[in-house]
Design an enzyme around this catalytic site. Structure first.
Site, PDB file in Angstrom:
ATOM      1  N   SER A 256       5.245  -7.017   3.555  1.00 38.14           N
ATOM      2  CA  SER A 256       5.701  -7.101   4.677  1.00 38.14           C
ATOM      3  C   SER A 256       6.570  -8.537   4.779  1.00 38.14           C
ATOM      4  CB  SER A 256       4.656  -7.250   5.803  1.00 38.14           C
ATOM      5  OG  SER A 256       3.787  -8.079   5.193  1.00 38.14           O
TER       6      SER A 256
ATOM      7  N   GLU B 218       9.286  -4.194  13.002  1.00 46.16           N
ATOM      8  CA  GLU B 218       9.170  -3.006  12.080  1.00 46.16           C
ATOM      9  C   GLU B 218       7.899  -2.274  12.538  1.00 46.16           C
ATOM     10  OE1 GLU B 218       7.883  -3.550   8.037  1.00 46.16           O
ATOM     11  OE2 GLU B 218       9.111  -2.128   7.195  1.00 46.16           O
TER      12      GLU B 218
ATOM     13  N   GLU C 206      -4.964  -3.913  -2.218  1.00 46.32           N
ATOM     14  CA  GLU C 206      -6.226  -3.622  -1.970  1.00 46.32           C
ATOM     15  C   GLU C 206      -6.729  -2.600  -1.401  1.00 46.32           C
ATOM     16  OE1 GLU C 206      -4.684  -5.966  -0.649  1.00 46.32           O
ATOM     17  OE2 GLU C 206      -5.633  -6.885   1.097  1.00 46.32           O
TER      18      GLU C 206
ATOM     19  N   CYS D 296       9.625   1.984   3.634  1.00 48.46           N
ATOM     20  CA  CYS D 296      10.582   0.740   3.768  1.00 48.46           C
ATOM     21  C   CYS D 296      11.946   1.294   4.011  1.00 48.46           C
ATOM     22  CB  CYS D 296      10.656  -0.322   2.718  1.00 48.46           C
ATOM     23  SG  CYS D 296      11.150   0.324   1.342  1.00 48.46           S
TER      24      CYS D 296
ATOM     25  N   LYS E 299      -0.978  -7.232  -9.299  1.00 50.40           N
ATOM     26  CA  LYS E 299      -1.971  -7.149  -8.254  1.00 50.40           C
ATOM     27  C   LYS E 299      -1.599  -6.304  -7.171  1.00 50.40           C
ATOM     28  CE  LYS E 299      -2.947  -8.459  -4.847  1.00 50.40           C
ATOM     29  NZ  LYS E 299      -3.476  -7.600  -3.565  1.00 50.40           N
TER      30      LYS E 299
ATOM     31  N   PHE F 163       0.742  -1.297  -0.147  1.00 52.46           N
ATOM     32  CA  PHE F 163       0.074  -0.100   0.245  1.00 52.46           C
ATOM     33  C   PHE F 163       0.894   1.436  -0.035  1.00 52.46           C
ATOM     34  CE2 PHE F 163       0.871  -0.318   4.727  1.00 52.46           C
ATOM     35  CZ  PHE F 163       1.154   1.450   4.870  1.00 52.46           C
TER      36      PHE F 163
HETATM   37  P1  NAD Z   1       1.594  -6.686   2.695  1.00 52.75           P
HETATM   38  O1  NAD Z   1       2.505  -7.947   2.974  1.00 52.75           O
HETATM   39  O2  NAD Z   1       0.496  -6.773   4.063  1.00 52.75           O
HETATM   40  O3  NAD Z   1       0.993  -6.599   1.680  1.00 52.75           O
HETATM   41  C1  NAD Z   1       1.635  -6.580   0.283  1.00 52.75           C
HETATM   42  C2  NAD Z   1       0.774  -7.348  -0.807  1.00 52.75           C
HETATM   43  O4  NAD Z   1       0.717  -8.822  -0.596  1.00 52.75           O
HETATM   44  C3  NAD Z   1      -0.421  -6.715  -1.168  1.00 52.75           C
HETATM   45  O5  NAD Z   1      -0.665  -6.778  -2.296  1.00 52.75           O
HETATM   46  C4  NAD Z   1      -1.540  -7.924  -0.410  1.00 52.75           C
HETATM   47  O6  NAD Z   1      -2.676  -7.984  -0.994  1.00 52.75           O
HETATM   48  C5  NAD Z   1      -0.681  -8.979  -0.448  1.00 52.75           C
HETATM   49  N1  NAD Z   1      -0.954  -9.904   0.632  1.00 52.75           N
HETATM   50  C6  NAD Z   1      -1.058  -9.693   1.846  1.00 52.75           C
HETATM   51  N2  NAD Z   1      -1.069 -10.845   2.563  1.00 52.75           N
HETATM   52  C7  NAD Z   1      -1.089 -11.917   1.862  1.00 52.75           C
HETATM   53  C8  NAD Z   1      -0.962 -13.103   2.064  1.00 52.75           C
HETATM   54  N3  NAD Z   1      -1.196 -13.669   3.405  1.00 52.75           N
HETATM   55  N4  NAD Z   1      -0.591 -13.948   1.129  1.00 52.75           N
HETATM   56  C9  NAD Z   1      -0.626 -13.404  -0.318  1.00 52.75           C
HETATM   57  N5  NAD Z   1      -0.654 -12.350  -0.556  1.00 52.75           N
HETATM   58  C10 NAD Z   1      -0.768 -10.995   0.742  1.00 52.75           C
HETATM   59  O7  NAD Z   1       2.258  -5.150   2.957  1.00 52.75           O
HETATM   60  P2  NAD Z   1       1.648  -3.733   3.321  1.00 52.75           P
HETATM   61  O8  NAD Z   1       1.309  -3.554   4.654  1.00 52.75           O
HETATM   62  O9  NAD Z   1       0.832  -3.416   1.953  1.00 52.75           O
HETATM   63  O10 NAD Z   1       3.003  -2.986   3.018  1.00 52.75           O
HETATM   64  C11 NAD Z   1       3.959  -2.492   3.861  1.00 52.75           C
HETATM   65  C12 NAD Z   1       5.071  -3.483   3.854  1.00 52.75           C
HETATM   66  O11 NAD Z   1       5.773  -3.409   2.626  1.00 52.75           O
HETATM   67  C13 NAD Z   1       6.081  -3.033   5.181  1.00 52.75           C
HETATM   68  O12 NAD Z   1       6.564  -4.104   5.815  1.00 52.75           O
HETATM   69  C14 NAD Z   1       7.542  -2.231   4.342  1.00 52.75           C
HETATM   70  O13 NAD Z   1       8.606  -2.420   4.813  1.00 52.75           O
HETATM   71  C15 NAD Z   1       7.113  -3.275   3.056  1.00 52.75           C
HETATM   72  N6  NAD Z   1       7.818  -2.682   1.893  1.00 52.75           N
HETATM   73  C16 NAD Z   1       9.019  -3.082   1.596  1.00 52.75           C
HETATM   74  C17 NAD Z   1       9.768  -2.328   0.541  1.00 52.75           C
HETATM   75  C18 NAD Z   1      11.163  -3.026   0.164  1.00 52.75           C
HETATM   76  O14 NAD Z   1      11.669  -2.531  -0.952  1.00 52.75           O
HETATM   77  N7  NAD Z   1      11.707  -3.587   0.830  1.00 52.75           N
HETATM   78  C19 NAD Z   1       9.016  -1.157  -0.098  1.00 52.75           C
HETATM   79  C20 NAD Z   1       7.969  -0.921   0.334  1.00 52.75           C
HETATM   80  C21 NAD Z   1       7.210  -1.568   1.445  1.00 52.75           C
END
Ligand code: NAD
Length: 497
Positions: free
Chosen positions: A227, A382, A177, A282, A174, A150
């Site tokens: 994450s 985090e 959401e 991040c 994808k 997000f």
């Molecule tokens: P998230 O992991 O909750 O969601 C990321 C994506 O995965 C979304 O599209 C979501 O629909 C999908 N998803 C969520 N749960 C899932 C599951 N159980 N199985 C399959 N798909 C699933 O992350 P978020 O809260 O949207 O974003 C924040 C996180 O992203 C933080 O931890 C941040 O550090 C990380 N991030 C990392 C970088 C990097 O380059 N390392 C960059 C930006 C964000």
């Protein structure tokens, strides 16, 4: 009736047939601004099939024509920069200027994708054996998949699909959401730029959609950002299914402050890097490691952080916006409480933050903890909120050891006037992106985004030359053309010259 967010499948903006719709909310008000579908199994299947059909045509389109689509796309993104940023602000709560930065960082990757011909050239060598030449090509893989978080709904999709598609692949995105409107606008403009139907597909949904795609036999490569727990799941499932995977995960980024650093620079940079975007980056700095006498600046750091206030996206005086949703706010408040209970000193507490006119926003004010120890949950997890921890050490060696023992390795920085200290730090630190007097060292797109350790699973990183390697196969050709010489008979051994 709120707007239903479309999906892009085979060149058409379609309304999902799903029975499951998820509200998209404005994080400053909780107003529902749209409904996003959890795509059906049949829609996912159709998107993959039409992406495969699109690939079969697109892979043979001349590289200069692929680059021209990107050239038109970057011009359209620049033309619509403010409008995209406004939409992004609406669904993420980011301040307008920060939202513009999110879009801009993506545009820069599209500019790089325009350069695909030069970037994806192979190698040649004449006479690798007598009258034998060797040369290599990069060829696209097929249907690639991108799953995005997000917190950068413009930049992170743009890290992925422009490079993948410029290389000749088709791509299924994808997006999160939680903020799907921005990625859909990016997709509309991509179609307007002349992308053939099916080359980019956008499917919405939650883990069910992701899990169906993850094991689909026609998807060959997966890019994920999110994450750490989900990144591990994506990496393990994707590779178990014999796919190429790059998974960018969470972070705990430290800034080291040497006593010879310029105090005001340190304070200004720490404030922006820690609570900018509400800490939902991040590459945000979440731990400040004060070395030796620099610890006496903590009081002034606190004063500077206390000056920052969150606010609505169009409030020019706001330092940052709300957290993405009430659950994220609750999680951050719980961690702040855990920090206090564990004995850390919460010298600035943003738990009870109120923003006039927005009683329902997910606000958390700037928060600063001192007397933090490494066993505390606020250090180990985090937080992803506007919370900065202070640790104190006596030497640079201790700082390096502390950071190298932290499992994450996304970004770090050192503030110092000493070239020798900076050189030692950049050499010894086990973190993939290092800033020297630069607080948030995100590489520009001619380099790659190179997180390490628990912040990244895979080998080839996002954008730059590594993206070309990730989204292509190398084919190496060894060729001999016979002149008049007649072979003396079968050659039964390896030729030595
Ligand atoms: P998230 O992991 O909750 O969601 C990321 C994506 O995965 C979304 O599209 C979501 O629909 C999908 N998803 C969520 N749960 C899932 C599951 N159980 N199985 C399959 N798909 C699933 O992350 P978020 O809260 O949207 O974003 C924040 C996180 O992203 C933080 O931890 C941040 O550090 C990380 N991030 C990392 C970088 C990097 O380059 N390392 C960059 C930006 C964000």
């Amino acid at each position: 009736m709120t707007q239903k967010v479309n999906m892009l499948i085979n060149g058409e903006m379609v309304t999902s047939q799903s029975q499951e719709w998820i509200p998209v909310t404005n994080p400053a008000t909780q107003a529902v601004i749209a409904q996003v579908p959890n795509a059906t199994t049949a829609e996912v299947e159709y998107a993959v099939a039409t992406a495969q059909a699109a690939f079969d045509v697109w892979k043979d389109v001349a590289v200069s024509e692929r680059a021209r689509v990107m050239l038109r796309y970057q011009a359209l993104l620049k033309e619509h920069h403010d409008e995209i940023a406004e939409l992004l602000s609406l669904e993420t709560g980011k301040t307008f200027e920060d939202a513009k930065g999110d879009v801009w960082r993506g545009i820069e990757v599209v500019e790089q994708a325009c350069n695909v011909a030069a970037l994806s050239m192979g190698e040649t060598m004449e006479n690798v054996a007598r009258k034998v030449d060797c040369y290599s090509y990069t060829q696209p893989l097929g249907v690639c998949l991108g799953i995005t978080p997000f917190n950068f709904p413009a930049m992170i999709p743009l890290w992925m699909f422009p490079m993948a598609i410029a290389c000749g692949n088709s791509f299924i995105l994808k997006p999160s959401e939680q903020d799907p409107l921005t990625p859909m606008r990016l997709a509309e403009l991509f179609v307007e730029a002349g992308a053939p139907k099916g080359v980019l597909q956008v499917l919405h949904g939650t883990k069910d959609v992701v899990n169906q795609l993850l094991v689909h036999p026609d998807i060959l490569a997966i890019s994920f950002v999110g994450s750490v727990g989900v990144a591990e799941h994506i990496y393990k499932t994707g590779t178990d299914n014999l796919k190429r995977v790059q998974a960018f995960a969470g972070a705990k980024n430290h800034m080291v402050i040497m006593p010879d650093a310029q105090k005001q620079q340190v304070i200004n940079n720490l404030v922006g890097a820690s609570v900018g975007a509400g800490g939902q980056r991040c590459m945000a700095i979440s731990v400040a490691v004060f070395v030796g006498d620099s610890r006496k600046w903590v009081g002034e750091l606190k004063e500077a952080l206390a000056q920052v206030r969150p606010g609505a996206w169009d409030d020019k005086g706001a330092g940052y916006g709300p957290l993405i949703n009430p659950q994220a706010k609750e999680r951050v408040l719980t961690l702040i409480q855990e920090g206090k209970d564990a004995g850390a000193d919460c010298v600035l507490d943003g738990s009870d933050c109120v923003v006039d006119g927005f009683p329902d926003g997910n606000w958390v004010g700037p928060t600063l903890f001192t007397k933090v120890t490494r066993d505390m949950s606020i250090y180990q997890e985090e937080i992803f909120g506007p919370v900065l921890l202070v640790l104190e050490v006596d030497t640079l060696d201790e700082a390096i050891q502390l950071i190298n023992e932290n499992p994450y390795g996304n970004g770090t920085s050192i503030f110092t006037a000493s070239g020798a200290a900076a050189r030692k730090y950049q050499h010894e630190i086990k973190v993939g992106q290092v800033g020297v007097n630069v607080p948030v060292p995100v590489p520009l797109p001619f380099f790659s985004f190179t997180g390490w350790r628990k912040s990244f699973y895979g080998d080839q990183h996002a954008y730059g030359k590594q993206a070309i390697r990730f989204y292509t196969e190398t084919k190496t050709i060894t060729a001999r053309w016979f002149e008049d010489d007649i072979a003396s008979g079968p050659n039964m051994t390896i030729e030595l010259k």
